[in-house]
Design a protein around this motif. Structure first.
Motif, mmCIF file in Angstrom:
data_model
loop_
_atom_site.group_PDB
_atom_site.id
_atom_site.type_symbol
_atom_site.label_atom_id
_atom_site.label_comp_id
_atom_site.label_asym_id
_atom_site.label_seq_id
_atom_site.Cartn_x
_atom_site.Cartn_y
_atom_site.Cartn_z
ATOM 1 N N SER A 68 -1.036 -1.754 3.855
ATOM 2 C CA SER A 68 -0.679 -0.585 4.669
ATOM 3 C C SER A 68 0.059 -1.015 5.936
ATOM 4 C CB SER A 68 -1.930 0.196 5.075
ATOM 5 O OG SER A 68 -2.520 0.766 3.942
ATOM 6 N N ASP A 188 2.022 4.764 0.156
ATOM 7 C CA ASP A 188 0.820 3.973 0.408
ATOM 8 C C ASP A 188 -0.375 4.615 -0.300
ATOM 9 O OD1 ASP A 188 -1.086 2.237 1.266
ATOM 10 O OD2 ASP A 188 -0.846 2.643 3.413
ATOM 11 N N GLU A 189 -0.713 4.076 -1.449
ATOM 12 C CA GLU A 189 -1.808 4.586 -2.292
ATOM 13 C C GLU A 189 -1.780 6.113 -2.417
ATOM 14 O OE1 GLU A 189 -5.378 2.551 -2.498
ATOM 15 O OE2 GLU A 189 -4.838 0.979 -1.084
HETATM 16 MG MG MG Z 1 -4.143 0.381 2.869
#
Ligand code: MG
Ligand code: ATP
Length: 269
Positions: A68, A188-189
């Motif tokens: 991240s 991000d995810e």
């Molecule tokens: Mg992360």
């Protein structure tokens, strides 16, 4: 010659080879010698990563490995201590108008949907183009409706975010990022907060984007997505890029012990 470099580059050679052959000159996103600390924690350690125009890179790795932070640094939501990050050949601006422009060029989709709760779906998507790109309201609406249709939620345009499912909200978040006509999309995810039955509807949109040639950096543990859409998998651990390879090669034959260990864990779940 430049064209040739481009082609080999896209097919996911390791980054040392790319640099040796001057491939980085064609990179849309380039990180070189990037370091970042949070106090004593060396969260990004000498990161070199180049992503070519149209390339799809999946970033994978254990929790806390810096994935991240890497995304946030590319969008300059985090500063870096040293090294260089370039977008389309330009170093990331420090502040002001140039920074706002950069943010518009880098679309970002997070795990939590982050829609504006008090605006309709349509307003969520038109806001950026009107405020940042200076687009006329009627034009922005037309663009937004086209994008909402592309992600399959055009019938929800006049609802509020809370009235939509998680999967629908995440698809709106993708449409909102696309409305800025970004050069690169960071994810991000994007599916990790979703109920299982909604994961595929979001991944399908992302696969479509990849097929359309969008440059994408995607943090995800969805191996099906990586196999279908990624040109390259980058494996991070403890703030370092430990290994990178084409998805099939990485998933079937990871070289490093860290990657083997990590994959054995996610595969047995
Ligand atoms: Mg992360
Ligand atoms: N603002 C911050 N201040 C201090 N430490 C931070 C900050 N943001 C992240 N960290 C730490 O930096 C490390 C890397 O965090 P990061 O969120 O980049 O990891 P990640 O690979 O995305 O993990 P996850 O898979 O859990 O999302 C972690 O140890 C985290 O606790």
């Amino acid at each position: 010659m430049a064209g040739e470099t481009n082609v080999t580059y896209r097919r996911g050679m390791d980054h040392t080879t790319q640099q040796a052959e001057g491939g980085s000159a064609t990179a849309l996103v380039r990180l070189a010698g990037v370091n970042k600390h949070f106090g004593d924690l060396h969260v990004l350690q000498d990161i070199d990563l180049s992503v070519a125009r149209g390339e799809v890179v999946v970033v994978i790795g254990p929790s806390g490995s810096g994935k991240s932070t890497l995304c946030r640094a590319i969008n300059r939501l985090e500063t870096i201590d040293d090294g260089v990050i370039e977008l389309d050949g330009h170093r990331l601006p420090e502040e002001g108008k140039a920074l706002a422009q950069l943010r518009a060029d880098v679309g970002m989709v997070f795990q939590s949907f982050n829609l504006f709760a008090h605006k309709t779906i349509l307003e969520n998507v038109t806001l950026g183009p009107i405020k940042v790109r200076g687009m006329k309201s009627s034009e922005a609406k037309e663009l937004a409706m086209g994008l909402l249709e592309r992600v399959g939620v055009e019938s929800q345009a006049h609802k509020m975010p809370a009235q939509l499912s998680g999967g629908q909200q995440q698809r709106v978040a993708i449409a909102r990022a696309l409305a800025m006509q970004p050069k690169v999309m960071l994810f991000d995810e994007p599916t990790s907060a979703l109920d299982p039955e909604m994961i595929n509807e979001v991944l399908d949109v992302m696969v479509g984007l990849a097929k359309d040639g969008m440059t994408m950096i995607v943090v995800t543990h969805e191996m099906g997505f990586a196999r279908k859409a990624a040109d390259r998998v980058v494996f991070m651990a403890d703030g370092q890029i430990v290994e990178e390879a084409e998805p099939e090669v990485f998933f079937t034959n990871p070289r490093s012990e860290r990657a083997q260990e990590f994959l054995s864990k996610i595969l047995t779940h």
